[in-house]
Write a protein that holds these residues in place. Sequence first.
Motif, short mmCIF file in Angstrom:
data_model
loop_
_atom_site.label_atom_id
_atom_site.label_comp_id
_atom_site.label_asym_id
_atom_site.label_seq_id
_atom_site.Cartn_x
_atom_site.Cartn_y
_atom_site.Cartn_z
N ILE A 1 14.13 -1.39 7.48
CA ILE A 1 15.48 -0.93 7.84
C ILE A 1 16.03 0.00 6.76
N GLU A 2 15.83 -0.36 5.50
CA GLU A 2 16.32 0.47 4.40
C GLU A 2 15.66 1.86 4.44
N ALA A 3 14.36 1.88 4.70
CA ALA A 3 13.65 3.16 4.77
C ALA A 3 14.16 4.02 5.92
N LEU A 4 14.42 3.38 7.07
CA LEU A 4 14.93 4.11 8.23
C LEU A 4 16.35 4.63 7.98
N GLU A 5 17.18 3.80 7.40
CA GLU A 5 18.57 4.21 7.16
C GLU A 5 18.68 5.28 6.10
N LYS B 1 0.85 -1.18 0.00
CA LYS B 1 0.00 0.00 0.00
C LYS B 1 0.89 1.23 0.00
N ASP B 2 0.30 2.36 -0.44
CA ASP B 2 1.13 3.55 -0.56
C ASP B 2 1.41 4.25 0.76
N ASP B 3 0.86 3.75 1.88
CA ASP B 3 1.14 4.40 3.15
C ASP B 3 1.70 3.44 4.19
N ILE B 4 2.19 2.26 3.75
CA ILE B 4 2.86 1.36 4.68
C ILE B 4 4.07 0.72 4.00
N ILE B 5 5.06 0.37 4.83
CA ILE B 5 6.20 -0.43 4.39
C ILE B 5 6.27 -1.62 5.34
N TYR B 6 6.33 -2.84 4.83
CA TYR B 6 6.38 -4.00 5.71
C TYR B 6 7.55 -4.90 5.34
N GLY B 7 7.98 -5.67 6.33
CA GLY B 7 9.16 -6.53 6.15
C GLY B 7 10.37 -5.88 6.79
N ARG B 8 11.23 -6.73 7.40
CA ARG B 8 12.35 -6.19 8.18
C ARG B 8 13.34 -5.41 7.32
N HIS C 1 4.79 -9.89 6.63
CA HIS C 1 5.31 -8.63 7.17
C HIS C 1 6.53 -8.83 8.07
N GLN C 2 6.81 -10.08 8.45
CA GLN C 2 7.96 -10.41 9.31
C GLN C 2 7.93 -9.67 10.65
N GLY C 3 6.73 -9.32 11.09
CA GLY C 3 6.58 -8.73 12.41
C GLY C 3 6.78 -7.24 12.51
N VAL C 4 6.86 -6.53 11.37
CA VAL C 4 7.06 -5.09 11.46
C VAL C 4 6.43 -4.37 10.27
N ILE C 5 5.77 -3.25 10.58
CA ILE C 5 5.20 -2.38 9.56
C ILE C 5 5.54 -0.94 9.92
N ALA C 6 5.95 -0.17 8.94
CA ALA C 6 6.17 1.26 9.11
C ALA C 6 5.00 2.00 8.48
N ARG D 1 -2.41 -10.21 14.30
CA ARG D 1 -3.60 -10.07 13.45
C ARG D 1 -3.75 -8.65 12.91
N LYS D 2 -3.34 -7.66 13.70
CA LYS D 2 -3.39 -6.27 13.25
C LYS D 2 -2.45 -6.06 12.07
N LEU D 3 -1.23 -6.63 12.17
CA LEU D 3 -0.26 -6.50 11.09
C LEU D 3 -0.75 -7.25 9.84
N ASP D 4 -1.32 -8.44 10.04
CA ASP D 4 -1.87 -9.21 8.92
C ASP D 4 -2.93 -8.41 8.18
N GLN D 5 -3.78 -7.77 8.95
CA GLN D 5 -4.88 -6.98 8.36
C GLN D 5 -4.34 -5.80 7.56
N LEU D 6 -3.34 -5.11 8.11
CA LEU D 6 -2.82 -3.91 7.45
C LEU D 6 -2.14 -4.21 6.12
#
Length: 249
Positions: A13-17, A2-9, A68-73, A57-62
């Motif tokens: 990390i790349e987006a943060l760095e 989606k255009d307002d989330i980034i998921y996967g470790r 998502h490997q347990g993380v969404i930005a 379940r919240k991450l799955d839904q988003l």
Amino acid sequence: MKDDIIYGRNPVIEALEAGKTVIDKLLIQDGLRHSQLGYIHHLAKEKGLRCQTVDKRKLDQLCGGQNHQGVIALTAIHTYAEISDILALAKQRKEPPFLVITEGITDPHNLGSIIRTANAAGAHGVIIPKNRSVGLNATVAKVSAGAVEYTLVARVTNIAQTLNKLKDDGLWIVGTDLSGTQRHDACDLTGPIGIVIGSEGAGMSRLVRQACDFLVKIPMVGEIESLNASVAAGILLYEAVRQRRQEEK
């Protein structure tokens, strides 16, 4: 994605760095342990970003069931402005500053509507808090009907401190509250002003209420005690428009 989330470790990390994407908040799966998630926490702390643990379940839904490997930005779809940019716009237009400040608006439909109305009313910008508030996500952009492309939106750490700074800059701060002693149409909204809209449920916090120069209330004739936040914002903004047009005559 989606255009307002980034998921996967790795993507997160790349987006943060890289620091090129505006990230509003990080959602991390509750109870999950991994070295990369620890590094994400470290990067977030360095950049002053908020991390929130949520159920899987919240991450799955988003992310629609993707891995998502347990993380969404949660990312902003538009760059935030500075308050100085908003005040500079007012000066450029040779108009007294006309701002909307929200506190704790968590419904993207409300924030989108407020930004849309602020633009239509000619406000110079909107200020929102970094925490306990929705950011400029895709739903906000859609509900704003494109207003996020034209309206300056600044994001601050502390709303009460921001109000005090705006008062130092010469603005009068008007809060909307049921305890207000004046009607919204009986106060002067023609000069440099900031109109504060509280959260959908609790309204303004004590410190924000205390930082206001005066509190106004919108008369309620029926059985319901309060209005939707975006509706209240619309009424106050257009009362300001009415008064300002009268002053120009």
